[in-house]
Enzyme design. Structure first.
Site, PDB file in Angstrom:
ATOM      1  N   TYR A  33       0.825  -1.208   0.000  1.00 35.22           N
ATOM      2  CA  TYR A  33       0.000   0.000   0.000  1.00 35.22           C
ATOM      3  C   TYR A  33       0.854   1.251   0.000  1.00 35.22           C
ATOM      4  O   TYR A  33       2.065   1.196   0.185  1.00 35.22           O
ATOM      5  CB  TYR A  33      -0.956  -0.014   1.204  1.00 35.22           C
ATOM      6  CG  TYR A  33      -0.323   0.328   2.548  1.00 35.22           C
ATOM      7  CD1 TYR A  33       0.499  -0.568   3.210  1.00 35.22           C
ATOM      8  CD2 TYR A  33      -0.557   1.563   3.149  1.00 35.22           C
ATOM      9  CE1 TYR A  33       1.064  -0.246   4.442  1.00 35.22           C
ATOM     10  CE2 TYR A  33      -0.003   1.891   4.381  1.00 35.22           C
ATOM     11  CZ  TYR A  33       0.814   0.967   5.023  1.00 35.22           C
ATOM     12  OH  TYR A  33       1.381   1.302   6.234  1.00 35.22           O
ATOM     13  N   HIS A 104      -1.196 -21.175   0.014  1.00 35.38           N
ATOM     14  CA  HIS A 104      -0.095 -20.235   0.220  1.00 35.38           C
ATOM     15  C   HIS A 104       0.597 -19.900  -1.109  1.00 35.38           C
ATOM     16  O   HIS A 104       1.036 -18.788  -1.342  1.00 35.38           O
ATOM     17  CB  HIS A 104       0.964 -20.811   1.171  1.00 35.38           C
ATOM     18  CG  HIS A 104       0.539 -20.826   2.606  1.00 35.38           C
ATOM     19  ND1 HIS A 104      -0.552 -21.527   3.057  1.00 35.38           N
ATOM     20  CD2 HIS A 104       1.066 -20.217   3.699  1.00 35.38           C
ATOM     21  CE1 HIS A 104      -0.686 -21.348   4.347  1.00 35.38           C
ATOM     22  NE2 HIS A 104       0.286 -20.555   4.763  1.00 35.38           N
ATOM     23  N   LYS A 149       6.325  -1.841   1.931  1.00 31.36           N
ATOM     24  CA  LYS A 149       5.153  -1.254   2.583  1.00 31.36           C
ATOM     25  C   LYS A 149       4.001  -2.256   2.467  1.00 31.36           C
ATOM     26  O   LYS A 149       3.076  -2.111   1.662  1.00 31.36           O
ATOM     27  CB  LYS A 149       4.807   0.122   1.969  1.00 31.36           C
ATOM     28  CG  LYS A 149       4.025   0.997   2.937  1.00 31.36           C
ATOM     29  CD  LYS A 149       4.094   2.448   2.533  1.00 31.36           C
ATOM     30  CE  LYS A 149       3.096   3.328   3.267  1.00 31.36           C
ATOM     31  NZ  LYS A 149       3.209   3.401   4.701  1.00 31.36           N
ATOM     32  N   GLU A 181      12.843   3.202  13.808  1.00 28.84           N
ATOM     33  CA  GLU A 181      11.744   4.075  13.357  1.00 28.84           C
ATOM     34  C   GLU A 181      10.582   3.891  14.319  1.00 28.84           C
ATOM     35  O   GLU A 181      10.694   3.123  15.278  1.00 28.84           O
ATOM     36  CB  GLU A 181      11.324   3.741  11.915  1.00 28.84           C
ATOM     37  CG  GLU A 181      10.762   2.345  11.740  1.00 28.84           C
ATOM     38  CD  GLU A 181      10.241   2.068  10.326  1.00 28.84           C
ATOM     39  OE1 GLU A 181       9.933   3.009   9.596  1.00 28.84           O
ATOM     40  OE2 GLU A 181      10.134   0.871   9.974  1.00 28.84           O
ATOM     41  N   LEU A 205      11.102   1.392   6.886  1.00 28.83           N
ATOM     42  CA  LEU A 205      10.435   1.903   5.693  1.00 28.83           C
ATOM     43  C   LEU A 205      11.049   3.260   5.334  1.00 28.83           C
ATOM     44  O   LEU A 205      11.096   4.152   6.194  1.00 28.83           O
ATOM     45  CB  LEU A 205       8.939   2.069   5.963  1.00 28.83           C
ATOM     46  CG  LEU A 205       8.181   2.501   4.726  1.00 28.83           C
ATOM     47  CD1 LEU A 205       7.946   1.308   3.799  1.00 28.83           C
ATOM     48  CD2 LEU A 205       6.868   3.149   5.081  1.00 28.83           C
TER      49      LEU A 205
END
Ligand code: PDD
Length: 286
Positions: A33, A104, A149, A181, A205
């Protein structure tokens, strides 16, 4: 007012948008995303977001189904029919698509499911900017590929919830003695007038807000280093900030119940938040 979303080629009211229970996003969190801020109707730093989307897609082996121009056209149209020239945020999600039965193993010729939403921007309250926020440190128990992400955000969700349940706003994640982070943000510290942020690695990220701040620093000849921050250095910092597309730059004034610096937002934060607002304006005008 009806909120329209884009789902697989159609603009439809959000409450009519439906996805199969066999979508791999729903079953496995198999998707990626982006969250893109929109200022006065313009998607901000869209190139950076599109580059990162491509990196995430490449890492999980989902073929990008659309050209960058087409993504941009869809995003612009969605903004136009929802929030017009106001501030907003775009949420864009792409899953590997719908499978025939739960398995899977995936096939490489699946049709990705594309969902894009446009919602009004919720800014941090003015209080957060004048008083700063409280954060706590937590062990980083996420996987090793945090540069993707991924929509699979359960660790991030639990880490953030833990912070909120303990009278804080964000968890700062510690891996092997290094501050990496936040659960949904990047980290900056200031020590002796020098701005520092952990360097890009697979464990974090690469935030677009972080990139913009580094660019502003470079343009303005403000010293900012991409260098590791140890847990001790975090505790010893004069200023701590967290950054993200939805929060911009938020000053941290309490870390694990101790004051950061003087316990008020610091002068470097004040300087950078002003420059950030100017940068936004200049980009929107051009
Ligand atoms: N999250 N690190 C993590 C783990 C994040 O989830 C985010 C943002 C960032 C900052 O990235 P950017 O500056 O590009 O927003 C860093 C978004 C806002 C979210 O999940 O809602």
């Amino acid at each position: 007012m009806t909120n329209f979303v884009y789902l697989n080629g159609e603009y439809i009211p959000a409450d009519e948008a439906k996805v199969s229970v066999l979508d791999r996003g729903f079953m496995f969190g198999d998707g990626v995303y982006e969250v893109i801020p929109v200022y006065s109707g313009h998607a901000f730093a869209i190139e950076g977001h599109m580059d990162r989307l491509q990196r995430s897609l490449d890492a999980v082996e989902i073929k990008n189904p659309l050209d960058i121009q087409v993504w941009q056209e869809i995003i612009n149209h969605l903004i136009e029919i929802n929030t017009g020239n106001q501030d907003a945020m775009i949420y864009l999600q792409l899953t590997r698509g719908v499978m025939e039965k739960r398995d899977h193993v995936f096939s490489r010729d699946m049709q990705p499911t594309i969902l894009i939403m446009c919602q009004p921007m919720e800014y941090p309250s003015q209080d957060k900017n004048t008083k700063g926020i409280k954060v706590i440190t937590r062990d980083d128990n996420r996987w090793a590929d945090c540069f993707i992400k991924s929509i699979n955000l359960l660790p991030n969700v639990l880490l953030k919830q833990f912070a909120v349940d303990h009278d804080a706003v964000e968890s700062i994640l510690i891996r092997d003695g290094l501050a990496i982070e936040g659960s949904a943000s990047n980290l900056f510290i200031v020590k002796d007038d020098i701005i520092r942020t952990p360097p890009i690695s697979r464990h974090m990220l690469g935030g677009i807000t972080r990139e913009v701040i580094l660019k502003i620093c470079s343009n303005e000849k403000i010293v900012a280093r991409e260098i590791v921050v140890t847990e001790d250095e975090l505790h010893d910092a004069d200023e701590v900030w967290i950054t993200s597309s939805t929060k911009e730059i938020v000053p941290v004034t309490t870390l694990n119940q101790h004051k950061v610096g003087q316990g008020v937002p610091g002068p470097k934060w004040q300087q950078l938040i002003e420059l950030y607002q100017q940068y936004k304006q200049s980009v929107m005008r051009s």
